[in-house]
Write a protein that holds these residues in place. Sequence first.
Motif, PDB file in Angstrom:
ATOM      1  N   UNK A 174       0.911  -1.187   0.032  1.00  0.00           N
ATOM      2  CA  UNK A 174      -0.021  -0.089   0.028  1.00  0.00           C
ATOM      3  C   UNK A 174       0.870   1.240   0.011  1.00  0.00           C
ATOM      4  N   UNK A 175       2.128   1.364   0.533  1.00  0.00           N
ATOM      5  CA  UNK A 175       3.066   2.522   0.908  1.00  0.00           C
ATOM      6  C   UNK A 175       4.188   2.326  -0.054  1.00  0.00           C
ATOM      7  N   UNK A 176       4.023   1.536  -1.053  1.00  0.00           N
ATOM      8  CA  UNK A 176       5.236   1.198  -2.091  1.00  0.00           C
ATOM      9  C   UNK A 176       6.598   0.911  -1.175  1.00  0.00           C
ATOM     10  N   UNK A 177       6.387   0.286  -0.338  1.00  0.00           N
ATOM     11  CA  UNK A 177       7.990  -0.218   0.295  1.00  0.00           C
ATOM     12  C   UNK A 177       8.220  -1.777  -0.668  1.00  0.00           C
ATOM     13  N   UNK A 178       9.502  -1.820  -0.501  1.00  0.00           N
ATOM     14  CA  UNK A 178      10.012  -2.673  -1.647  1.00  0.00           C
ATOM     15  C   UNK A 178       9.928  -4.343  -1.004  1.00  0.00           C
ATOM     16  N   UNK A 179       8.873  -4.793  -0.943  1.00  0.00           N
ATOM     17  CA  UNK A 179       8.334  -6.209  -0.469  1.00  0.00           C
ATOM     18  C   UNK A 179       7.786  -6.842  -1.485  1.00  0.00           C
ATOM     19  N   UNK A 180       8.275  -7.962  -2.038  1.00  0.00           N
ATOM     20  CA  UNK A 180       7.796  -8.527  -3.203  1.00  0.00           C
ATOM     21  C   UNK A 180       6.363  -9.245  -2.953  1.00  0.00           C
ATOM     22  N   UNK A 181       6.399 -10.233  -2.311  1.00  0.00           N
ATOM     23  CA  UNK A 181       5.134 -10.760  -1.755  1.00  0.00           C
ATOM     24  C   UNK A 181       4.529 -11.757  -3.262  1.00  0.00           C
ATOM     25  N   UNK A 182       5.515 -12.586  -3.831  1.00  0.00           N
ATOM     26  CA  UNK A 182       5.075 -13.285  -5.082  1.00  0.00           C
ATOM     27  C   UNK A 182       4.075 -14.216  -5.023  1.00  0.00           C
ATOM     28  N   UNK A 183       3.750 -14.562  -3.682  1.00  0.00           N
ATOM     29  CA  UNK A 183       2.575 -15.791  -3.644  1.00  0.00           C
ATOM     30  C   UNK A 183       1.243 -14.846  -2.907  1.00  0.00           C
ATOM     31  N   UNK A 184       1.400 -13.764  -2.956  1.00  0.00           N
ATOM     32  CA  UNK A 184       0.370 -12.782  -2.593  1.00  0.00           C
ATOM     33  C   UNK A 184      -0.057 -13.242  -1.294  1.00  0.00           C
ATOM     34  N   UNK A 185       0.778 -13.687  -0.362  1.00  0.00           N
ATOM     35  CA  UNK A 185       0.340 -13.848   1.112  1.00  0.00           C
ATOM     36  C   UNK A 185      -0.223 -15.367   1.372  1.00  0.00           C
ATOM     37  N   UNK A 186      -0.008 -16.151   0.462  1.00  0.00           N
ATOM     38  CA  UNK A 186      -0.439 -17.509   0.291  1.00  0.00           C
ATOM     39  C   UNK A 186       0.359 -18.640   0.934  1.00  0.00           C
ATOM     40  N   UNK A 187       1.417 -18.134   1.798  1.00  0.00           N
ATOM     41  CA  UNK A 187       2.566 -18.849   2.481  1.00  0.00           C
ATOM     42  C   UNK A 187       3.216 -19.773   1.462  1.00  0.00           C
ATOM     43  N   UNK A 188       3.393 -19.476   0.410  1.00  0.00           N
ATOM     44  CA  UNK A 188       4.138 -20.389  -0.521  1.00  0.00           C
ATOM     45  C   UNK A 188       5.425 -19.903  -1.128  1.00  0.00           C
TER      46      UNK A 188
ATOM     47  N   UNK B 158       5.115 -21.440   8.211  1.00  0.00           N
ATOM     48  CA  UNK B 158       6.153 -20.184   8.174  1.00  0.00           C
ATOM     49  C   UNK B 158       7.343 -20.766   8.101  1.00  0.00           C
ATOM     50  N   UNK B 159       7.887 -21.388   9.343  1.00  0.00           N
ATOM     51  CA  UNK B 159       9.140 -21.930   9.244  1.00  0.00           C
ATOM     52  C   UNK B 159       9.678 -22.507   8.174  1.00  0.00           C
ATOM     53  N   UNK B 160       8.972 -23.288   7.565  1.00  0.00           N
ATOM     54  CA  UNK B 160       9.390 -24.150   6.222  1.00  0.00           C
ATOM     55  C   UNK B 160       9.712 -23.112   5.169  1.00  0.00           C
ATOM     56  N   UNK B 161       8.751 -22.000   4.956  1.00  0.00           N
ATOM     57  CA  UNK B 161       9.013 -21.172   3.912  1.00  0.00           C
ATOM     58  C   UNK B 161      10.376 -20.404   4.256  1.00  0.00           C
ATOM     59  N   UNK B 162      10.520 -19.826   5.437  1.00  0.00           N
ATOM     60  CA  UNK B 162      11.701 -18.789   6.001  1.00  0.00           C
ATOM     61  C   UNK B 162      12.905 -19.829   5.760  1.00  0.00           C
ATOM     62  N   UNK B 163      12.883 -20.952   5.925  1.00  0.00           N
ATOM     63  CA  UNK B 163      14.119 -21.773   5.101  1.00  0.00           C
ATOM     64  C   UNK B 163      14.560 -21.360   4.020  1.00  0.00           C
ATOM     65  N   UNK B 164      13.798 -20.875   3.006  1.00  0.00           N
ATOM     66  CA  UNK B 164      13.888 -20.481   1.575  1.00  0.00           C
ATOM     67  C   UNK B 164      14.531 -18.978   1.366  1.00  0.00           C
ATOM     68  N   UNK B 165      14.247 -18.236   2.696  1.00  0.00           N
ATOM     69  CA  UNK B 165      14.891 -16.767   2.605  1.00  0.00           C
ATOM     70  C   UNK B 165      16.406 -16.586   2.583  1.00  0.00           C
TER      71      UNK B 165
ATOM     72  N   UNK C  99       6.286 -11.338   6.204  1.00  0.00           N
ATOM     73  CA  UNK C  99       5.471 -10.309   6.498  1.00  0.00           C
ATOM     74  C   UNK C  99       3.835 -10.512   6.332  1.00  0.00           C
ATOM     75  N   UNK C 100       3.826 -11.605   5.307  1.00  0.00           N
ATOM     76  CA  UNK C 100       2.293 -11.879   5.083  1.00  0.00           C
ATOM     77  C   UNK C 100       1.756 -12.485   6.608  1.00  0.00           C
ATOM     78  N   UNK C 101       2.510 -13.176   7.427  1.00  0.00           N
ATOM     79  CA  UNK C 101       2.104 -13.790   8.647  1.00  0.00           C
ATOM     80  C   UNK C 101       1.797 -12.769   9.960  1.00  0.00           C
ATOM     81  N   UNK C 102       2.576 -11.443   9.696  1.00  0.00           N
ATOM     82  CA  UNK C 102       2.349 -10.571  10.795  1.00  0.00           C
ATOM     83  C   UNK C 102       1.041  -9.642  10.456  1.00  0.00           C
ATOM     84  N   UNK C 103      -0.015 -10.003  11.342  1.00  0.00           N
ATOM     85  CA  UNK C 103      -1.033  -9.077  11.169  1.00  0.00           C
ATOM     86  C   UNK C 103      -1.176  -7.886  12.178  1.00  0.00           C
ATOM     87  N   UNK C 104      -1.313  -6.709  11.342  1.00  0.00           N
ATOM     88  CA  UNK C 104      -1.370  -5.304  12.424  1.00  0.00           C
ATOM     89  C   UNK C 104      -2.519  -5.460  13.410  1.00  0.00           C
TER      90      UNK C 104
END
Length: 109
Positions: free
Chosen positions: A30-44, A67-74, A84-89
């Motif tokens: 929403x604020x043009x911060x450089x986070x990709x989010x290729x899976x659009x938040x589907x935890x993939x 989430x831990x499994x996906x973080x292994x790819x980071x 970021x898709x898993x942290x809800x404000x």
Amino acid sequence: MPKLVFVEKDGNHKEVEAPAGLSVMEIAHRFDVDIEGACEGSLACATCHVIVDEGWYDKLGEPSEDEEDMLDLAFGLKPTSRLGCQIIMSDELDGLVVALPREVNNMLG
């Protein structure tokens, strides 16, 4: 409205109003911060990887096993890394600080 502070790759701080109920990834987009989010938040994927400020990490709750499994790819993983898709404000997270990793795994290009 809660505030969220992004520490961008160049070290600049960008404070934004962060609507409760949206994810850190959605707020970044929403604020043009450089986070990709290729899976659009589907935890993939791990392209919304952020590094949570140590003072805030324990306030988020534990990451799920998925989430831990996906973080292994980071790239640039740190002890306080989350997706970021898993942290809800929420109002309780007012002032949350997350940094963008310097290294990323860009799925789109």
